[in-house]
Design an enzyme around this catalytic site. Structure first.
Site, PDB file in Angstrom:
ATOM      1  N   HIS A 220       0.834  -1.216   0.000  1.00  7.40           N
ATOM      2  CA  HIS A 220       0.000   0.000   0.000  1.00  7.40           C
ATOM      3  C   HIS A 220       0.865   1.261   0.000  1.00  7.40           C
ATOM      4  O   HIS A 220       0.586   2.224  -0.720  1.00  7.40           O
ATOM      5  CB  HIS A 220      -0.876   0.054   1.264  1.00  7.40           C
ATOM      6  CG  HIS A 220      -1.871  -1.055   1.383  1.00  7.40           C
ATOM      7  ND1 HIS A 220      -1.708  -2.094   2.269  1.00  7.40           N
ATOM      8  CD2 HIS A 220      -3.044  -1.280   0.741  1.00  7.40           C
ATOM      9  CE1 HIS A 220      -2.753  -2.917   2.184  1.00  7.40           C
ATOM     10  NE2 HIS A 220      -3.580  -2.451   1.254  1.00  7.40           N
TER      11      HIS A 220
ATOM     12  N   GLN B 282      -0.747  -4.296  -8.821  1.00  7.32           N
ATOM     13  CA  GLN B 282      -0.774  -5.358  -9.828  1.00  7.32           C
ATOM     14  C   GLN B 282      -1.067  -6.721  -9.184  1.00  7.32           C
ATOM     15  O   GLN B 282      -1.494  -7.650  -9.857  1.00  7.32           O
ATOM     16  CB  GLN B 282       0.573  -5.382 -10.570  1.00  7.32           C
ATOM     17  CG  GLN B 282       0.758  -6.490 -11.573  1.00  7.32           C
ATOM     18  CD  GLN B 282      -0.242  -6.431 -12.724  1.00  7.32           C
ATOM     19  OE1 GLN B 282      -0.609  -5.363 -13.196  1.00  7.32           O
ATOM     20  NE2 GLN B 282      -0.719  -7.589 -13.156  1.00  7.32           N
TER      21      GLN B 282
END
Lengths: 276, 276
Positions: free
Chosen positions: B34, B144
């Site tokens: 994150h 991703q």
């Protein structure tokens, strides 16, 4: 007035518009009902965008997508004095072959029009969400005539936290009370005359309510009898419902939406009135 | 750094932010994956908004919504040096009782994760659409690691013409290759060790591709054998697919997405690699 056909060009033009931006989405073949929306948008905004797009995804496979009336030249002439941009995309500009995301209304779309036209309001929500994202209006104008559509779009804007205001405008009627609709052109002379029965039935409902009648069943029965007196019309539904949820009500607590759908030959007309 | 809990306040604060606005939606319990997204957003934008919201509508009835790990104090401390606004709404702020509009992905959501978690991506699309409308970012950042989520959000943004850019960031890994995930905390010591098999299998796929193997079936068989050598792991799927449509491919034409889901006890881990 600029006529724009691509999303990219619309986005570019949007940046130069005076604020706030008022938006009137239409399927074209404009009548005084549409023009009333555009005039209201003109009064309340720095600039006005109108879209003309016959949205294929809100028509069922057996519905009138192909035959839906179109007259772009006339539409543009009507809009010219009132509009900054007409956005008129092609079907493939809006729905490329790989298109596959849908904005889907819930329970509210299972009733009335939604019950008869499965998928219709998914198409409406989807195209309106797309148009809102492309045009990015501050205020969007819809007619009260399509009351369920209005309720579903309000629900979508609120649920998905779209940053704009939805403004409802009163139904515009012909001299004899028939609600203006692009589909009125389908009616032959006898059907056109018979179609005044919709407004007569709604006026009856309003009068009964004003004279103290509070039972939806009683109002619906009297409306049914009135319309059944017109041999060319076939009732699809007569509804007395909450205007926000479209749930049927028995004992009326205002506001209540009295709405109906009646077929004349292959042409299905809808109309409504709100009991306040 | 401002912490905001209501939609109305978020809208107000949005107007004062420096442009462009970068946005990182999260479910909290932040890890280096994150933070890499937030750092990238910081570099590329005038201001950064991060949301922390464990979205109930993307969890199935038997999934871990209630037990999903949460640690807001730690999250806020990690974000403080990088973030202008943390948007942290309650469940009822995002989904009032009458909530009933859904953004629904099509065929792309029937595959892989969508096949195992019905309704999951409807919840994802819906909450992300809501957050985009509330925060109105210019750029939104996604990892991703959740490759199907990324493809579905790209599809939504494109299909619904949302006015923002989706930016994908590389998967961040532990020293032994395990992709960072908030759910890694569920693994016990043996499972944690065994879980490195995901990255080993993906690395094998990449090596085979680089050495000239073009048949998806051959790659999948070798990956299956490798993972089956790990008794604690149970394969959910191994897929070689088009990264945009998620359709399985047989003969690989790059780019191809190799992705997999493996269960360790009750914990389901996913990971992927793109063959270029």
């Amino acid at each position: 007035m600029k006529v724009i056909e691509t999303i990219a060009e619309m986005r570019k033009a949007r940046k130069k518009l005076g604020e706030p931006v008022g938006f009137v989405p239409t399927m074209g073949y404009l009548h005084e009902g549409h023009i009333a929306l555009v005039k209201r948008a003109r009064e309340e905004n720095g600039s006005v965008v109108v879209s003309i797009f016959v949205n294929p995804t809100q028509f069922g496979p057996k519905e009138d997508f192909k035959s839906y009336p179109r007259d772009t030249g006339r539409d543009l002439a009507m809009l010219k004095p009132l509009t900054d941009i007409v956005f008129m995309p092609s079907d493939t500009e809006m729905y490329p072959v790989y298109y596959d995301t849908w904005v889907t209304p819930g329970e509210i779309a299972t009733r009335l029009e939604g019950a008869v036209r499965p998928g219709h309001f998914r198409g409406v929500d989807t195209v309106v969400a797309k148009l809102f994202n492309i045009v990015q209006p501050d205020k969007a104008y819809f007619g009260q005539k399509d009351a369920q559509q209005l309720a579903i779009i309000r629900r979508m804007v609120d649920d998905l936290n779209m940053p704009l205001a939805v403004i409802a405008c009163p139904t515009v009627r012909e001299a004899d009370g028939l609600a203006m609709s692009s589909r009125n052109v389908y009616l032959n002379r006898e059907q056109r005359k018979a179609a005044t029965v919709l407004y007569k039935a709604l006026t009856l409902a309003k009068e009964m309510w004003e004279q103290g009648e509070q039972e939806a069943g009683t109002i619906r029965r009297r409306m049914t009898a009135l319309i059944e007196g017109e041999p060319l019309g076939a009732i699809d539904y007569i509804s007395v419902a909450d205007p926000e949820t479209l749930k049927e009500v028995h004992h009326i607590k205002p506001p209540a939406l009295v709405s109906l759908a009646v077929k004349f030959g292959k042409t299905r007309l809808i109309d409504n009135v709100v009991l306040e």
